[in-house]
Design a protein around this motif. Structure first.
Motif, PDB file in Angstrom:
ATOM      1  N   LYS A 197       0.766  -1.131   0.039  1.00 29.53           N
ATOM      2  CA  LYS A 197      -0.043   0.080  -0.101  1.00 29.53           C
ATOM      3  C   LYS A 197       1.004   1.369   0.028  1.00 29.53           C
ATOM      4  N   SER A 198       0.394   2.334  -0.557  1.00 25.25           N
ATOM      5  CA  SER A 198       0.979   3.846  -0.443  1.00 25.25           C
ATOM      6  C   SER A 198      -0.035   4.404   0.098  1.00 25.25           C
ATOM      7  N   GLY A 199       0.758   5.064   1.317  1.00 21.24           N
ATOM      8  CA  GLY A 199      -0.429   5.976   2.030  1.00 21.24           C
ATOM      9  C   GLY A 199      -0.701   7.100   1.420  1.00 21.24           C
ATOM     10  N   LYS A 200      -1.849   7.941   1.644  1.00 14.87           N
ATOM     11  CA  LYS A 200      -2.239   9.099   1.178  1.00 14.87           C
ATOM     12  C   LYS A 200      -1.562  10.134   2.067  1.00 14.87           C
ATOM     13  N   GLY A 201      -1.354  10.064   3.336  1.00 14.39           N
ATOM     14  CA  GLY A 201      -0.983  10.917   4.295  1.00 14.39           C
ATOM     15  C   GLY A 201      -1.761  11.899   4.651  1.00 14.39           C
ATOM     16  N   ASP A 202      -3.000  11.752   4.409  1.00 10.12           N
ATOM     17  CA  ASP A 202      -4.061  12.880   4.578  1.00 10.12           C
ATOM     18  C   ASP A 202      -4.918  12.531   5.977  1.00 10.12           C
ATOM     19  N   GLY A 203      -4.694  11.667   6.737  1.00  5.75           N
ATOM     20  CA  GLY A 203      -5.677  11.004   7.750  1.00  5.75           C
ATOM     21  C   GLY A 203      -6.462  10.145   7.653  1.00  5.75           C
ATOM     22  N   SER A 204      -6.548   9.545   6.086  1.00  7.05           N
ATOM     23  CA  SER A 204      -7.632   8.788   5.912  1.00  7.05           C
ATOM     24  C   SER A 204      -7.121   7.158   5.654  1.00  7.05           C
ATOM     25  N   ASP A 205      -5.927   7.082   5.998  1.00  5.53           N
ATOM     26  CA  ASP A 205      -5.323   5.819   5.845  1.00  5.53           C
ATOM     27  C   ASP A 205      -5.594   4.986   7.132  1.00  5.53           C
ATOM     28  N   ALA A 206      -5.755   3.829   6.838  1.00  7.25           N
ATOM     29  CA  ALA A 206      -6.270   2.748   7.887  1.00  7.25           C
ATOM     30  C   ALA A 206      -4.805   2.303   8.596  1.00  7.25           C
ATOM     31  N   PRO A 207      -4.632   1.946   9.848  1.00  9.27           N
ATOM     32  CA  PRO A 207      -3.313   1.588  10.293  1.00  9.27           C
ATOM     33  C   PRO A 207      -2.803   0.629   9.706  1.00  9.27           C
ATOM     34  N   LEU A 208      -1.560   0.408   9.583  1.00 12.90           N
ATOM     35  CA  LEU A 208      -0.955  -0.952   9.182  1.00 12.90           C
ATOM     36  C   LEU A 208      -0.484  -1.762  10.455  1.00 12.90           C
ATOM     37  N   PHE A 209      -0.293  -0.917  11.611  1.00 17.26           N
ATOM     38  CA  PHE A 209       0.058  -1.759  12.886  1.00 17.26           C
ATOM     39  C   PHE A 209      -0.642  -1.061  14.113  1.00 17.26           C
ATOM     40  N   THR A 210      -0.985  -1.830  15.026  1.00 18.95           N
ATOM     41  CA  THR A 210      -1.652  -0.999  16.168  1.00 18.95           C
ATOM     42  C   THR A 210      -0.506  -1.624  17.510  1.00 18.95           C
ATOM     43  N   LEU A 211       0.102  -0.600  18.107  1.00 21.81           N
ATOM     44  CA  LEU A 211       1.067  -0.593  19.086  1.00 21.81           C
ATOM     45  C   LEU A 211       0.311  -0.714  20.588  1.00 21.81           C
ATOM     46  N   LYS A 212       0.805  -1.470  21.605  1.00 24.59           N
ATOM     47  CA  LYS A 212       0.318  -1.413  22.897  1.00 24.59           C
ATOM     48  C   LYS A 212       1.437  -0.179  23.570  1.00 24.59           C
ATOM     49  N   PRO A 213       0.661   0.450  24.458  1.00 29.25           N
ATOM     50  CA  PRO A 213       1.287   1.586  24.991  1.00 29.25           C
ATOM     51  C   PRO A 213       2.581   0.863  26.019  1.00 29.25           C
ATOM     52  N   GLU A 214       3.789   1.489  25.944  1.00 24.65           N
ATOM     53  CA  GLU A 214       4.888   1.111  26.906  1.00 24.65           C
ATOM     54  C   GLU A 214       5.349  -0.141  26.759  1.00 24.65           C
ATOM     55  N   ARG A 215       4.933  -0.706  25.660  1.00 28.72           N
ATOM     56  CA  ARG A 215       5.682  -2.052  25.149  1.00 28.72           C
ATOM     57  C   ARG A 215       6.585  -2.075  24.035  1.00 28.72           C
ATOM     58  N   LEU A 216       7.343  -2.914  24.100  1.00 32.06           N
ATOM     59  CA  LEU A 216       8.471  -3.257  22.990  1.00 32.06           C
ATOM     60  C   LEU A 216       7.849  -4.159  21.876  1.00 32.06           C
ATOM     61  N   THR A 217       8.229  -3.473  20.579  1.00 28.45           N
ATOM     62  CA  THR A 217       7.478  -4.239  19.403  1.00 28.45           C
ATOM     63  C   THR A 217       8.549  -4.403  18.456  1.00 28.45           C
ATOM     64  N   GLY A 218       8.722  -5.594  17.881  1.00 27.55           N
ATOM     65  CA  GLY A 218       9.681  -5.994  16.502  1.00 27.55           C
ATOM     66  C   GLY A 218       9.349  -5.677  15.456  1.00 27.55           C
ATOM     67  N   LEU A 219      10.262  -4.937  14.977  1.00 24.84           N
ATOM     68  CA  LEU A 219      10.335  -4.603  13.234  1.00 24.84           C
ATOM     69  C   LEU A 219      11.566  -5.141  12.627  1.00 24.84           C
ATOM     70  N   GLY A 220      11.603  -5.836  11.686  1.00 22.47           N
ATOM     71  CA  GLY A 220      12.624  -6.367  10.981  1.00 22.47           C
ATOM     72  C   GLY A 220      13.418  -5.640  10.031  1.00 22.47           C
ATOM     73  N   SER A 221      14.562  -6.023   9.312  1.00 23.97           N
ATOM     74  CA  SER A 221      15.340  -5.132   8.679  1.00 23.97           C
ATOM     75  C   SER A 221      15.761  -6.067   7.562  1.00 23.97           C
ATOM     76  N   VAL A 222      15.008  -6.093   6.532  1.00 25.10           N
ATOM     77  CA  VAL A 222      15.556  -6.805   5.225  1.00 25.10           C
ATOM     78  C   VAL A 222      14.905  -5.874   4.160  1.00 25.10           C
ATOM     79  N   THR A 223      15.811  -5.351   3.195  1.00 33.18           N
ATOM     80  CA  THR A 223      15.290  -4.782   1.895  1.00 33.18           C
ATOM     81  C   THR A 223      15.385  -5.522   0.732  1.00 33.18           C
ATOM     82  N   TRP A 224      14.624  -4.987  -0.075  1.00 31.12           N
ATOM     83  CA  TRP A 224      14.693  -5.950  -1.523  1.00 31.12           C
ATOM     84  C   TRP A 224      14.960  -5.033  -2.863  1.00 31.12           C
ATOM     85  N   VAL A 225      15.633  -5.291  -3.384  1.00 36.89           N
ATOM     86  CA  VAL A 225      16.040  -4.815  -4.773  1.00 36.89           C
ATOM     87  C   VAL A 225      15.887  -3.320  -4.938  1.00 36.89           C
ATOM     88  N   SER A 226      16.380  -2.833  -5.954  1.00 32.90           N
ATOM     89  CA  SER A 226      15.830  -1.474  -6.393  1.00 32.90           C
ATOM     90  C   SER A 226      16.906  -0.661  -5.508  1.00 32.90           C
TER      91      SER A 226
END
Length: 553
Positions: A197-226
């Protein structure tokens, strides 16, 4: 091409999987149906490649030594292959999924992959290697967890999320292929997508992820092509964990599949409970392309700020960040193969191979090359030709020299490009980039130590600047404009392994080669026999398989 680029994160199991109890390591079975579908990543309806109806495809959640079995049904109208990027396939290039090692899965048929991730915990991904398919989707995340007996140096996060970042073209993969086959470039991408998806950035986008306050969350680190991407999150820092110095970064440069050996980028949800933007923007393009994806705090109120955090300027920033990464040699974790290779700085170099990327016209059509050879895939996969003893009918070894002259680099010729590498030799590979664009190089089947990236041209005297103590083990390295990069590795993994540009346009038009690593003993200790279920095509189609050529001690 500036194809699709991935940032694969810590994953949760998304494909239907069944665990079968064996006395050996656990087995995980998946059934994937590959089809075409319609999606509008940039607001333009177009054909995309779906796996089990999903774009991006299902995530694979694995643990070291698990047996991963994936039965892939090709319902497209073209041959199809998947590669498991970053998975080392010890002794088993038969599952690597590149045109030089495997016959493609023909339309209306299926093939079952079977691979076993070893000591390489972290975030990886898969994608198509046939045609220009990876510009249309067919990719997803692949996680390898640490076994419980190996402790990891951080607390378990509350959640793990898969983040897939990539460029996108509004033209179909078939149209892009026609452009390249006709000798023209496909130009820069039309936009960037995060998880399709490509975000519109105007406030109308649905969240991709929902975080719990004061908790650790894992995001990974691989990129692909280009092209190089820059990734950041409004008001949040990311902490890189696993094997190297654990440092907080407000921003992280994510470049073409530059998978660092990390399991997570930890994000602590310690900001005001509201929405925040994840931002991905291109690097090293004259016109910067940017997209957003929304993070939402659980129970939070308030929209994300429209003020996006700025990205860095200039390639020196990326070079300095590369130099800042160091392996934490005190952290407990699985070490990369071969045994003892983390003492790489004390091993004598037995061969130096310099690879110089070039481009030019051959018969009026654009081609890209390494040391003057633009690779083309023969009808018979290179590994099959070698295994069946007919390699002399398909390709020649060492058509390029280890230290090419300017004349050799300039005069491009089209043919299979295969290096003959002696088993268990410790090799220095230098990638030299004379162009104004950034380059990125990936090696299948191995992790290597990226010991230096510097401006100018390489000479033996530059070895005094190598990091021979705590360089990070990787499978992809970037070479910035008018720069060179050096890697060190032991070629202990027998097979036919692809070395390729991670710019899809360059890879498709010949900027790749294969490294053939053969066991002199032809022993099953070093390499598996060709699986009975392997597909056969080209000159070996309907030919009886050799009788246990690797049945030695």
């Amino acid at each position: 091409m500036r194809g699709v680029k991935l940032l694969a994160a810590c994953l949760y199991l998304a494909a239907a999987a069944t665990v079968v109890v064996h006395a050996e390591d656990p087995y995980f079975h998946h059934v994937w149906n590959v089809t075409y579908g319609t999606a509008s990543p940039l607001g333009v309806p177009q054909q995309v490649i779906l796996i089990n109806g999903q774009f991006p495809g299902p995530n694979i959640n694995s643990t070291s030594n698990n047996n991963v079995i994936i039965n892939v049904f090709n319902n497209l109208d073209e041959p199809f292959l998947l590669t498991w990027n970053g998975i080392q396939h010890r002794k088993n290039c038969w599952q690597d999924g590149t045109p030089g090692t495997m016959c493609p899965i023909m339309p209306g048929t299926n093939y079952t992959y079977h691979f076993q991730p070893k000591d390489q915990i972290g975030s990886y991904f898969y994608y198509p290697t046939t045609g220009m398919h990876r510009a249309a989707g067919g990719y997803g995340g692949l996680r390898v967890n640490s076994r419980l007996l190996i402790p990891v140096p951080y607390a378990d996060p509350e959640d793990d999320y898969t983040v897939l970042i990539g460029d996108w073209y509004t033209k179909s993969h078939t149209q892009l292929k026609k452009f390249l086959d006709g000798g023209r470039t496909i130009g820069r991408p039309d936009g960037i997508v995060i998880n399709g998806k490509s975000g519109k950035g105007d406030g109308s986008d649905a969240p991709l992820f929902t975080l719990k306050p004061e908790r650790l969350t894992g995001l990974g680190s691989v990129t692909w092509v280009s092209d190089i991407y820059h990734f950041r999150i409004q008001n949040h820092k990311m902490k890189l964990v696993e094997w190297k110095d654990r440092t907080f970064f407000k921003r992280l440069r994510l470049s073409r599949r530059s998978r660092w050996p990390v399991l997570w980028h930890i994000v602590t949800a310690n900001q005001e409970p509201k929405d925040y933007y994840m931002v991905a923007s291109s690097r090293f393009l004259k016109t910067v392309i940017t997209t957003t994806g929304l993070l939402r705090y659980e129970g939070g109120k308030g929209p994300a700020s429209s003020q996006l955090p700025a990205g860095p300027v200039g390639w020196a920033w990326s070079l300095n960040q590369f130099r800042s990464f160091r392996w934490n040699l005190t952290a407990s974790a699985a070490r990369p193969n071969p045994q003892g290779s983390y003492h790489y700085g004390k091993i004598n170099i037995t061969r130096t191979i310099k690879l110089v990327n070039t481009q030019g016209k051959v018969d009026g059509k654009l081609r890209f090359a390494l040391n003057g050879v633009s690779h083309t895939e023969p009808e018979t996969p290179l590994k099959l030709a070698e295994y069946f003893g007919i390699s002399d009918k398909v390709f020649k070894y060492d058509t390029i020299t280890d230290d090419p002259t300017p004349e050799q680099i300039k005069n491009i010729k089209i043919e299979p490009n295969v290096l003959n590498i002696t088993h268990r030799t410790f090799v220095e590979v230098v990638f030299e980039n004379h162009e104004k664009s950034v380059q990125s190089w990936h090696l299948d089947g191995y992790s290597f130590f990226s010991v230096a990236v510097e401006p100018g041209t390489w000479t033996p005297e530059k070895r005094k600047n190598y990091n021979l103590l705590d360089a990070v083990s990787r499978h992809t390295v970037q070479v910035y404009p008018k720069c060179w990069a050096a890697i060190l590795l032991t070629f202990d993994n027998c097979g036919m392994w692809n070395v390729r540009s991670e710019n899809t346009e360059r890879r498709y038009l010949g900027q790749q080669l294969y490294a053939s690593v053969l066991s002199p003993e032809k022993s099953l200790r070093d390499e598996y026999n060709m699986p009975e279920t392997s597909l056969q095509c080209g000159l070996v189609k309907n030919t009886p398989k050799p009788v246990n050529p690797y049945a030695g001690a």
